[in-house]
Scaffold this active site. Structure first.
Site, short mmCIF file in Angstrom:
data_model
loop_
_atom_site.label_atom_id
_atom_site.label_comp_id
_atom_site.label_asym_id
_atom_site.label_seq_id
_atom_site.Cartn_x
_atom_site.Cartn_y
_atom_site.Cartn_z
N SER A 119 0.84 -1.52 0.45
CA SER A 119 -0.28 0.31 0.39
C SER A 119 0.82 0.81 -0.22
CB SER A 119 -0.98 0.03 1.26
OG SER A 119 -1.31 0.88 1.77
N SER A 120 0.63 2.30 -0.36
CA SER A 120 1.00 3.22 -0.73
C SER A 120 1.48 4.23 0.93
CB SER A 120 0.15 4.44 -1.39
OG SER A 120 -0.80 4.55 -1.20
N CYS A 121 0.77 3.98 1.76
CA CYS A 121 0.89 4.38 3.54
C CYS A 121 2.15 3.56 3.93
CB CYS A 121 -0.65 3.83 4.29
SG CYS A 121 -0.59 2.04 4.14
N TYR A 151 -0.49 -0.81 10.27
CA TYR A 151 -0.64 -1.35 9.41
C TYR A 151 0.80 -1.12 8.10
CZ TYR A 151 -2.95 -1.79 4.46
OH TYR A 151 -3.31 -2.88 3.01
N LYS A 188 2.88 -4.01 6.43
CA LYS A 188 2.97 -3.79 4.69
C LYS A 188 4.27 -3.27 4.61
CE LYS A 188 -1.45 -5.16 2.91
NZ LYS A 188 -0.90 -6.03 2.11
N HIS A 206 -13.03 3.04 2.99
CA HIS A 206 -12.39 4.33 2.78
C HIS A 206 -13.49 5.15 1.71
CE1 HIS A 206 -9.29 1.07 2.00
NE2 HIS A 206 -8.05 2.19 2.87
O1 GFB Z 1 -9.66 6.68 2.50
P1 GFB Z 1 -9.44 7.33 3.95
O2 GFB Z 1 -9.90 6.84 4.73
O3 GFB Z 1 -8.17 6.89 3.59
O4 GFB Z 1 -9.66 8.43 3.80
P2 GFB Z 1 -6.58 7.09 3.44
C1 GFB Z 1 -8.68 9.70 2.75
C2 GFB Z 1 -9.05 10.98 3.50
O5 GFB Z 1 -10.72 11.24 2.91
C3 GFB Z 1 -9.35 11.54 4.61
C4 GFB Z 1 -11.13 12.21 4.30
O6 GFB Z 1 -8.43 12.72 4.64
C5 GFB Z 1 -10.58 11.16 5.60
O7 GFB Z 1 -10.42 12.29 6.46
N1 GFB Z 1 -12.18 11.88 4.55
C6 GFB Z 1 -13.89 12.33 4.20
C7 GFB Z 1 -13.27 10.45 4.49
N2 GFB Z 1 -15.02 12.26 4.10
C8 GFB Z 1 -14.66 10.29 4.76
C9 GFB Z 1 -15.82 10.21 5.17
O8 GFB Z 1 -16.37 9.63 5.22
N3 GFB Z 1 -15.03 8.42 5.28
C10 GFB Z 1 -13.20 8.15 4.77
N4 GFB Z 1 -12.65 6.88 5.63
N5 GFB Z 1 -12.62 9.39 5.41
C11 GFB Z 1 -6.34 4.84 4.32
C12 GFB Z 1 -4.97 4.56 5.40
O9 GFB Z 1 -5.91 5.94 4.76
O10 GFB Z 1 -6.09 4.66 2.95
C13 GFB Z 1 -4.33 1.95 4.85
O11 GFB Z 1 -5.40 4.27 6.17
C14 GFB Z 1 -4.32 2.33 3.77
O12 GFB Z 1 -3.76 2.58 5.66
C15 GFB Z 1 -5.49 2.88 2.94
O13 GFB Z 1 -3.52 2.94 2.69
C16 GFB Z 1 -5.74 3.22 1.04
O14 GFB Z 1 -5.78 7.63 2.30
O15 GFB Z 1 -5.67 8.51 4.84
#
Ligand code: GFB
Length: 310
Positions: A108-110, A137, A141, A180
């Site tokens: 993953s890119s994280c 996580y 990875k 996500h």
């Molecule tokens: O997709 P996401 O949960 O993952 O969140 P990450 C990306 C951005 O979207 C964050 C915002 O800045 C969230 O605060 N966001 C806005 C929301 N509204 C929402 C919502 O309703 N739901 C969610 N989930 N986010 C994950 C990592 O990070 O991505 C993992 O934790 C992994 O390790 C994955 O790499 C691909 O991109 O921040």
């Protein structure tokens, strides 16, 4: 890879695994071995070893993982590190013992440092501190990448690692707590439209930037790399383009046809400010993403009609 080779796709029911199976079937492969998580708990070493000894797969796509959005990563920290370490350690070791011809590990890119220069190049791995919300996580990875390299160095195994950017597509998770951002916003805007709500609450400021890749593009890239790439280290898979989350929200709002307002829940984390992939290594090798973000969102939205919440 020959059409008659036995292929094990670990995680075949998930968004990534199911896309890899669709791609392989479209290419004419039909000798698969699958196990659901209730048939085989990949965290149990003896069970994974027995499975490999019985089935003896030739090729392995390691797409099984405990995954989730920013809140799930931050909340279930123990599960994210334990499950992912166990799954990858068991499968990689069993693949070596049972002479798997080639294994592709999905990261993953994280895994990149939180404040790394952008775009993220493969050689930025382990050059700085990780984003705290998904550190467990990311550590798991990174261990997977290093296991593939160690088994290559010590035992000569052809195990490769690929790092996808944020993914979306069919069979995604639409649970608003654990998903996500992209599926979460599709659901939020759709439900707000249905219930005629005046606003949709998104998490965070909307300022972080993210890159989104359709999982069919990812599967295509994995197939391409399984056939052509045989090196240690890692390969990024992405589009090379990112957008602020607020713009993603506006795009989804438009696709769904919702006309209310967007508001922000600032008690939720933003996460890493940006994680744009440098995809030059993959493009030089001859692969490029094809599905434009808005087209991809439209096709995902059109495919949701049968979902219980839709
Ligand atoms: O997709 P996401 O949960 O993952 O969140 P990450 C990306 C951005 O979207 C964050 C915002 O800045 C969230 O605060 N966001 C806005 C929301 N509204 C929402 C919502 O309703 N739901 C969610 N989930 N986010 C994950 C990592 O990070 O991505 C993992 O934790 C992994 O390790 C994955 O790499 C691909 O991109 O921040």
């Amino acid at each position: 890879m020959n059409k008659k080779d036995k292929i094990y796709v670990a995680g075949h029911r998930g968004m990534v695994g199911s896309a890899i199976v669709r791609k392989l079937e479209a290419e004419g492969y039909d000798n698969f071995v699958f196990r659901t998580s209730s048939q085989l708990d990949l965290r149990r070493q003896a069970d994974v070893e027995a499975f490999f000894e019985t089935e003896k797969p030739d090729y392995v796509f390691l797409a099984a993982a405990k995954v989730g959005g920013i809140l799930a990563n931050n909340t279930y920290r123990a599960e994210f590190i334990y499950d992912n370490l166990m799954i990858e350690a068991n499968i990689i070791n069993a693949a070596w013992k049972n002479k798997v011809k080639k294994l592709l590990f999905l990261g993953s890119s994280c895994i990149y440092p939180k404040l790394a220069d952008q775009p993220l190049r493969e050689d930025y791995l382990l050059t700085g501190l990780l984003e705290s919300t998904n550190e467990p996580y990311a550590i798991a990875k990174i261990a997977g990448i290093k296991m593939c390299d160690a088994y290559r160095a010590q035992y000569g195994c052809n195990f490769i690692s690929v790092m996808p950017t944020n993914l979306y597509g069919p069979n995604d998770n639409y649970d608003l707590e654990t998903s996500h951002v992209l599926p979460a916003l599709i659901r939020k805007f759709h439900e707000a439209k249905k219930r005629k709500l005046s606003e949709v609450l998104m998490w965070g400021t909307g300022k972080p930037k993210r890159e989104f890749l359709h999982v069919d593009d990812l599967a295509d890239a994995c197939y391409f790399l399984m056939k052509t790439y045989n090196e240690p280290g890692l390969v990024n898979i992405g589009t090379g383009k990112d957008i602020p989350i607020i713009e993603l929200a506006r795009m989804i709002k438009n696709v769904v046809g919702y006309e209310g307002d967007i508001t922000h829940d600032l008690s939720k984390p933003d996460g890493t400010p940006r994680k744009l992939m440098d995809v030059s290594k993959l493009e030089k090798a001859g692969w490029k993403a094809r599905i434009e973000l808005e087209d991809g969102i439209r096709s995902v939205y059109d495919g949701l009609k049968g979902e219980s919440w839709f």
